[in-house]
Design a protein around this motif. Structure first.
Motif, PDB file in Angstrom:
ATOM      1  N   ALA A  28       0.875  -1.071  -0.165  1.00  6.20           N
ATOM      2  CA  ALA A  28       0.108  -0.081   0.045  1.00  6.20           C
ATOM      3  C   ALA A  28       1.160   0.807   0.124  1.00  6.20           C
ATOM      4  O   ALA A  28       0.654   2.175  -0.707  1.00  6.20           O
ATOM      5  N   PHE A  29       2.558   1.632   0.505  1.00  9.51           N
ATOM      6  CA  PHE A  29       2.828   2.574   1.140  1.00  9.51           C
ATOM      7  C   PHE A  29       3.815   2.485  -0.991  1.00  9.51           C
ATOM      8  O   PHE A  29       3.188   3.793  -1.112  1.00  9.51           O
ATOM      9  N   ARG A  30       3.835   1.495  -1.130  1.00  6.20           N
ATOM     10  CA  ARG A  30       3.841   1.214  -2.916  1.00  6.20           C
ATOM     11  C   ARG A  30       3.402   2.538  -3.604  1.00  6.20           C
ATOM     12  O   ARG A  30       3.873   3.263  -4.658  1.00  6.20           O
ATOM     13  N   THR A  31       2.003   1.777  -3.515  1.00  2.00           N
ATOM     14  CA  THR A  31       0.746   2.483  -4.515  1.00  2.00           C
ATOM     15  C   THR A  31       1.207   3.416  -3.906  1.00  2.00           C
ATOM     16  O   THR A  31       0.894   4.457  -4.731  1.00  2.00           O
ATOM     17  N   THR A  32       1.062   4.337  -2.698  1.00  2.00           N
ATOM     18  CA  THR A  32       0.849   5.343  -1.942  1.00  2.00           C
ATOM     19  C   THR A  32       1.896   6.120  -3.410  1.00  2.00           C
ATOM     20  O   THR A  32       1.607   6.951  -3.614  1.00  2.00           O
ATOM     21  N   LEU A  33       3.269   5.895  -2.861  1.00  3.64           N
ATOM     22  CA  LEU A  33       4.325   6.761  -3.588  1.00  3.64           C
ATOM     23  C   LEU A  33       4.426   6.990  -4.689  1.00  3.64           C
ATOM     24  O   LEU A  33       4.557   7.592  -5.643  1.00  3.64           O
ATOM     25  N   ARG A  34       4.320   5.647  -5.357  1.00  4.04           N
ATOM     26  CA  ARG A  34       4.248   5.846  -7.370  1.00  4.04           C
ATOM     27  C   ARG A  34       2.538   6.812  -7.360  1.00  4.04           C
ATOM     28  O   ARG A  34       2.987   7.573  -8.485  1.00  4.04           O
ATOM     29  N   ALA A  35       1.858   7.233  -6.536  1.00  6.70           N
ATOM     30  CA  ALA A  35       0.745   7.221  -7.362  1.00  6.70           C
ATOM     31  C   ALA A  35       0.917   8.862  -6.608  1.00  6.70           C
ATOM     32  O   ALA A  35       0.568  10.335  -7.980  1.00  6.70           O
ATOM     33  N   SER A  61       1.982   9.705  10.892  1.00  4.91           N
ATOM     34  CA  SER A  61       3.032  10.562  11.246  1.00  4.91           C
ATOM     35  C   SER A  61       4.124  10.124  10.513  1.00  4.91           C
ATOM     36  O   SER A  61       4.105   9.382   9.782  1.00  4.91           O
ATOM     37  N   PRO A  62       4.817  11.019   9.697  1.00  5.31           N
ATOM     38  CA  PRO A  62       6.202  11.444   9.086  1.00  5.31           C
ATOM     39  C   PRO A  62       7.047  10.088  10.739  1.00  5.31           C
ATOM     40  O   PRO A  62       7.654   9.499  10.061  1.00  5.31           O
ATOM     41  N   ARG A  63       6.828  10.315  11.056  1.00  4.26           N
ATOM     42  CA  ARG A  63       7.601   8.842  11.871  1.00  4.26           C
ATOM     43  C   ARG A  63       6.845   7.831  11.952  1.00  4.26           C
ATOM     44  O   ARG A  63       8.351   7.259  12.306  1.00  4.26           O
ATOM     45  N   THR A  64       5.946   8.186  11.847  1.00  2.44           N
ATOM     46  CA  THR A  64       5.482   6.210  12.177  1.00  2.44           C
ATOM     47  C   THR A  64       5.524   5.819  11.135  1.00  2.44           C
ATOM     48  O   THR A  64       6.100   4.753  10.773  1.00  2.44           O
ATOM     49  N   LEU A  65       5.931   6.498  10.053  1.00  2.00           N
ATOM     50  CA  LEU A  65       6.513   5.860   8.403  1.00  2.00           C
ATOM     51  C   LEU A  65       7.875   5.814   8.463  1.00  2.00           C
ATOM     52  O   LEU A  65       7.799   4.619   7.880  1.00  2.00           O
ATOM     53  N   GLN A  66       8.193   6.160   8.710  1.00  3.27           N
ATOM     54  CA  GLN A  66      10.058   5.795   8.539  1.00  3.27           C
ATOM     55  C   GLN A  66      10.652   5.148   9.460  1.00  3.27           C
ATOM     56  O   GLN A  66      10.983   4.110   9.456  1.00  3.27           O
ATOM     57  N   PHE A 111       4.039  10.406  -6.974  1.00  3.39           N
ATOM     58  CA  PHE A 111       5.702  10.254  -8.118  1.00  3.39           C
ATOM     59  C   PHE A 111       5.394  11.619  -8.227  1.00  3.39           C
ATOM     60  O   PHE A 111       6.969  12.073  -8.441  1.00  3.39           O
ATOM     61  N   HIS A 112       4.523  12.460  -9.028  1.00  4.71           N
ATOM     62  CA  HIS A 112       5.574  13.162 -10.047  1.00  4.71           C
ATOM     63  C   HIS A 112       4.752  15.016  -8.658  1.00  4.71           C
ATOM     64  O   HIS A 112       5.045  15.813  -9.457  1.00  4.71           O
ATOM     65  N   ASP A 113       3.685  14.879  -7.979  1.00 10.93           N
ATOM     66  CA  ASP A 113       3.836  15.769  -7.231  1.00 10.93           C
ATOM     67  C   ASP A 113       5.041  16.256  -6.854  1.00 10.93           C
ATOM     68  O   ASP A 113       5.544  15.882  -6.641  1.00 10.93           O
ATOM     69  N   PRO A 114       4.779  18.023  -7.107  1.00  9.48           N
ATOM     70  CA  PRO A 114       5.952  18.952  -6.638  1.00  9.48           C
ATOM     71  C   PRO A 114       6.790  18.649  -5.379  1.00  9.48           C
ATOM     72  O   PRO A 114       7.654  18.849  -5.203  1.00  9.48           O
ATOM     73  N   ASP A 115       5.613  18.804  -4.273  1.00 18.51           N
ATOM     74  CA  ASP A 115       5.793  19.040  -3.461  1.00 18.51           C
ATOM     75  C   ASP A 115       6.329  17.087  -2.520  1.00 18.51           C
ATOM     76  O   ASP A 115       5.993  16.505  -1.057  1.00 18.51           O
ATOM     77  N   LEU A 116       6.989  16.246  -3.438  1.00 22.04           N
ATOM     78  CA  LEU A 116       6.418  14.441  -3.003  1.00 22.04           C
ATOM     79  C   LEU A 116       7.590  14.547  -1.600  1.00 22.04           C
ATOM     80  O   LEU A 116       8.848  15.778  -1.443  1.00 22.04           O
ATOM     81  N   SER A 117       7.289  13.654  -0.879  1.00 21.99           N
ATOM     82  CA  SER A 117       7.925  14.035   0.558  1.00 21.99           C
ATOM     83  C   SER A 117       7.251  13.109   1.331  1.00 21.99           C
ATOM     84  O   SER A 117       6.654  12.374   1.357  1.00 21.99           O
ATOM     85  N   LEU A 118       8.408  12.474   2.627  1.00 21.85           N
ATOM     86  CA  LEU A 118       8.397  11.637   3.146  1.00 21.85           C
ATOM     87  C   LEU A 118       7.082  11.732   3.526  1.00 21.85           C
ATOM     88  O   LEU A 118       5.541  11.842   4.391  1.00 21.85           O
ATOM     89  N   ALA A 119       6.444  13.298   4.418  1.00 24.02           N
ATOM     90  CA  ALA A 119       5.706  13.780   5.131  1.00 24.02           C
ATOM     91  C   ALA A 119       4.254  14.012   4.259  1.00 24.02           C
ATOM     92  O   ALA A 119       3.443  13.628   4.412  1.00 24.02           O
ATOM     93  N   SER A 120       4.379  13.946   3.242  1.00 23.22           N
ATOM     94  CA  SER A 120       2.690  14.328   2.132  1.00 23.22           C
ATOM     95  C   SER A 120       2.600  13.159   1.975  1.00 23.22           C
ATOM     96  O   SER A 120       1.512  12.406   2.087  1.00 23.22           O
ATOM     97  N   VAL A 121       3.333  11.856   2.163  1.00 22.95           N
ATOM     98  CA  VAL A 121       3.427  10.476   1.584  1.00 22.95           C
ATOM     99  C   VAL A 121       2.371   9.760   2.749  1.00 22.95           C
ATOM    100  O   VAL A 121       1.240   9.524   3.110  1.00 22.95           O
ATOM    101  N   ALA A 122       3.145  10.342   4.081  1.00 24.20           N
ATOM    102  CA  ALA A 122       2.650   9.754   5.113  1.00 24.20           C
ATOM    103  C   ALA A 122       0.934  10.521   5.715  1.00 24.20           C
ATOM    104  O   ALA A 122       0.007   9.340   5.974  1.00 24.20           O
ATOM    105  N   ARG A 123       1.441  11.629   4.805  1.00 20.11           N
ATOM    106  CA  ARG A 123      -0.137  12.368   5.301  1.00 20.11           C
ATOM    107  C   ARG A 123      -1.570  11.876   4.422  1.00 20.11           C
ATOM    108  O   ARG A 123      -2.388  11.226   5.085  1.00 20.11           O
TER     109      ARG A 123
END
Length: 363
Positions: free
Chosen positions: A239-246, A265-270, A248-260
């Motif tokens: 599910a994480f990989r699907t979210t990341l790929r979906a 939380s970014p800490r939990t995702l990390q 991937f083109h966002d200008p603000d791609l970051s661990l925090a944006s995918v966690a949201r």
């Protein structure tokens, strides 16, 4: 736990809507949890990130219309199986709405989609909230859920039933015409604190025609069985990989944006990535490779365009990355895919690329 998933019926509906909106079939094939075998399994669960990606495609394909409302018009009675019929099987509309809203898990993500009803004897109100996503996706989902319930109420009573007030959390669309026509009221509020739809008690407590005694109990039992037997197709990492790929083109791609997007939380995702022995940087590199290789092998897109889509600084950076991954050049990979080497003949090792390195090229 079914949080982070939707039903196969919902997945099948979303895929059909995305196809109608013009989604590239090749992109659909690459989504790991909406294959034909999955969508044919009544108990399978599709990841919410995949559903959100499909919503994005529906919105892109229909930029001039209300995407959520258009999807409601595609959802005829029975599309969502037992969940639909729970809305028509109570003795009154209020009982049917209360039961249907209570079983949102049958089709939706219980961690994201919340439906509640309240009844003060004068007004009967359905409230809805959805999980985090891009603003246009949130607006589409909000314009899908309440109008869908309105449609089921009308189908259950076998006559038009008009809410006295409807409210949406998102801002107003460019035109109100389609919404007011579909809902039958001009009393629609935007930028509201909560999504809600309110009926007069005399409508909410109207008897449902042709109600069969005991039918709702049977349907409840089937809904319970559906929930108990549900099986998510993707694990957490999938599910994480699907979210990341979906995203991937966002200008603000970051661990925090995918966690949201995953309601973490970014800490939990990390931490969860660390438990799997991987890192955010490794995952981004993996998706970058998948995306670049798909475009190199399966399209005639220019290398500079592939480099941009895979978040490389330029085509030279893409060439160096491909050599690092596969020991050859992008052009050679594309030629091999177009003209596979005859069996029994060993291919010659390609020459390494001669482009000079660019500092920071692989991000």
């Amino acid at each position: 736990m079914l949080n982070g998933t939707v039903s196969a019926r919902m997945g099948r509906f979303m895929v059909d809507a995305a196809r109608q909106a013009g989604m590239d079939p090749a992109r659909l094939v690459r989504l790991p949890d909406v294959g034909d075998a999955v969508l044919a399994d009544e108990f399978a669960r599709v990841s919410t990130p995949t559903a959100l990606l499909l919503w994005e495609q529906i919105i892109l394909g229909r930029p001039a219309v209300h995407a959520g409302l258009h999807a409601v018009q595609l959802a005829s009675m029975g599309t969502f199986g037992v969940w639909d019929y729970l809305f028509t099987s109570g003795e009154t509309l209020a009982e049917s709405l209360r039961t249907g809203c209570g079983y949102v898990t049958v089709i939706g993500d219980p961690g994201a989609e919340k439906l509640h009803v309240s009844d003060d004897g004068r007004l009967f109100t359905v409230t809805h909230s959805t999980g985090p996503a891009e603003p246009d996706v949130v607006a589409a989902v909000e314009q899908f859920v309440l109008p869908l319930i309105s449609r089921r109420a009308t189908e259950g009573l076998r006559r038009p039933v008009v809410p006295v007030r409807v409210a949406f959390r998102h801002g107003p669309p460019h035109t109100l015409g389609p919404l007011t026509e579909f809902l039958g009221t001009r009393n629609i509020e935007f930028d509201a604190p909560v999504n809600s739809m309110t009926y007069l008690a005399e409508d909410a407590h109207a008897p449902m025609p042709r109600t069969q005694p005991g039918l709702q109990d049977v349907l409840r039992s089937h809904a319970e069985l559906t929930i108990a037997s549900a099986k998510p197709v993707l694990g957490w990492h999938g599910a994480f990989r699907t979210t990341l790929r979906a995203t991937f083109h966002d200008p603000d791609l970051s661990l925090a944006s995918v966690a949201r997007r995953m309601a973490l939380s970014p800490r939990t995702l990390q931490r969860r990535l660390g438990e799997l022995g991987t890192t955010w940087r490794d995952e981004v590199e993996g998706v970058r490779e998948e995306l670049a290789m798909d475009l190199i092998r399966d399209s005639d897109v220019p290398m500079r365009t592939i480099a941009a889509r895979a978040r490389f600084s330029d085509a030279r950076a893409l060439r160096r990355a491909v050599h690092r991954w596969h020991g050859t050049t992008p052009g050679d990979l594309r030629r091999r895919h177009e003209h596979p080497a005859p069996q029994g003949r060993e291919e010659q090792s390609p020459e390494p690329p001669t482009d000079p390195p660019t500092p920071g090229a692989h991000g």
